[in-house]
Design a protein around this motif. Sequence first.
Motif: not given
Length: 732
Positions: A33-38
């Motif tokens: 699970q990622t968001k903004n490559n984090l």
Amino acid sequence: MKVVLQLLLFVVFFNTAALAQVSQRDYNLDFKQTKNNLPIGWHIVNSEGYDIGMDTSQLASGTPPLKIKSVAEVNSGAGVLVFDIPDNLAGKSLTFVAKIRTENVSEEGQVGIYGHVHHKVDFKNLEDLKINGTRDWKDYSITLELAPEETDKISIGLYLIGSGTAWFNELRLFVDYKNYKQAPVFESTADSIYRSSSRLSPFELNDQNQKLLKDVALVWGTIKYFHPSVAEGKWNMDAELFKFLPKILSLQSEEQQEIEFINWIHKFGEIPSRLNNKQDHNEKNELKLRTDLTWIAQLDYSDKLKKILLQLSEVEPPDQHRYIAYFAGPDHPDIKEFSYTKASVDDIGIRLLGLFRYWNIIQYFFPYRYLTEQPWDGVLEEFIPVFHRANTFSAIDSAYLKLFSKINDGHAFATLSTYYNTTVFGNNGVGFKIKIINDKAVVAALGVDSLDREKGLLVGDVIYEVNDIPIVEYIRSRRPYIAASNEKTALKYMEPILFQTNEDQLKIKFSRNDIESFISIHTLNLDSIRSVPEKSSPPFQIINNRIGYVQPGKFKEKDLEPFLNLMEGKEGLILDYRQYPAEEMHQLFSDYLFPEKKTFVRISNNKGLSPGEFAIKRSSAIGNYNPNHFKGKVVILIDEGSQSAAEFQTMAFQTIPGTVVIGRNSAGADGNFSSIPLPFGFKTAFSGTGIYYPDFGETQGIGIVPDIYVEQTIEDVKSKKDRILQTAIDLF
């Protein structure tokens, strides 16, 4: 690792990252699970100069790894990615595992994972492994202690210190070595309100309630360690003490107090019938120490309370106990207690808890209680007013150091509010080392900051006074704070702190070549004092082409074969135990030195017995029949610094016929030590098993007694002459 520690403090106080997007039972350790490559749930902390994110250009085990990369080729900072676990996981240990790969990480830098159980429960990282350079994928792990009752938050993290690049993948988390998803979450109880406060109001101490507090400590300890319902884990005895103290202190008459004591004991449930086979049970073991219950008869209450306490003391010891377990093998106590790291030193209830806890643990689980210089019940009475008024860290640190010294045990280490006990002794020190000889302080070694002084002290100078105070007075004032098994060892432990001070300058009266002089020296902050590195020496060597010499503190298993090859045809062997051994030397040399199997030690412990009882239940032997054993002379070197494992191994080598022990009496603190967690995050220890010669001769306090005694003189220090070693060489 100071950079990472500072970042962790930042996380503790300022982290407000929301974790609602992460499932309570899925911590996104696989980074799916990622968001903004984090990875969702993870957050960057104070990582200027670093790029942190998923590396989608490559796959590791089928998934993209997390990458931390230094932007600059030279970087003195740190890149850190943190995850705050949303659950207070219930268990004893937390293991964090990750695969790590590195590329061109600077020599002064390092890569790793860390875990932090807040508040002050445990912290671990990979600092000792010094992971840098370029390395392929490999599993690394850390294991932390869990204490759910005292935990605010659990954090795990990934870091890169310095320049280079690090990748992380396949993160795994285990509670008690099982997948974290199977772990229960700790739930607060009614007693949770006492996690950081006793809720006891301050009160004035007088003769009446001082005596009453002593009675409370005695009865509380008896309930805690003898009552079967407490052993089963049904009661939090710290909380029960905090609840009971306001009630009992409000009562004025002994009749009312006795009724309250009786009701308190009955609260914990029915006391089982007297153990009918108690005498037979004891006769099956060689009892070295019996439970001391003489205090019951001395209580100023009726026989009714005394009979209940005696009945409680006769209960069959349980197989398991909430507060006491035993380490496998040596069977020394494993003590389970809360540390109250968030408690205020102003809290009188928490301070009294620390005293009561420590006193009862020594009363019931210290195998050498009978060797304390002062009767142990008198110690409790003496220290109640000390702990009552110790409402600053300086006062409580001082109180604990003096309390620990009362058990006359060199294993009574102290971890208190500061590393060097600066609240008691001061923040500054001198840039040289001393030896205390015949009540005189002799300069034994100069530090880096002392070497360039044209008119400074020299090795061999004898210091008589500091700030117009005779050295003997300095020694006398420091002695109550030193925990040691004998006086020689106490002086050795005292040497590093004798001139510890808050003064910026010391006026010193000293003698050099029988000429008295004065000098004023500036003190240094303890953290800034630099010792001159000792000259490196090998773990073994051959002296005069005929004597083998071994330093157990450096000798490892890999050294055995090359050393034995050098020993062919040699006359003797010197084992220098004036250092702590790195290996079980007696086992390493078992097939080489010992002509036959012999028992060299008998061991007492409390496991399976009533609190306060110790029996000789184990013995250790060494060697086997070996007509081809080494025929040369074996010499052992010891002094007051030879402690614990050094003493144990010396006892083994003493079974070799003709062995000669040279030096001074050892520290007299043998056996595996047990740690005692104390309030405010403090900790101490004690010898948890009793160690005796096969004929039951004592070693505690006395130490190993040398066959040839070599006293150290001022001239030895001045000339840097090792007379113990020379005496050994002269035997050949």
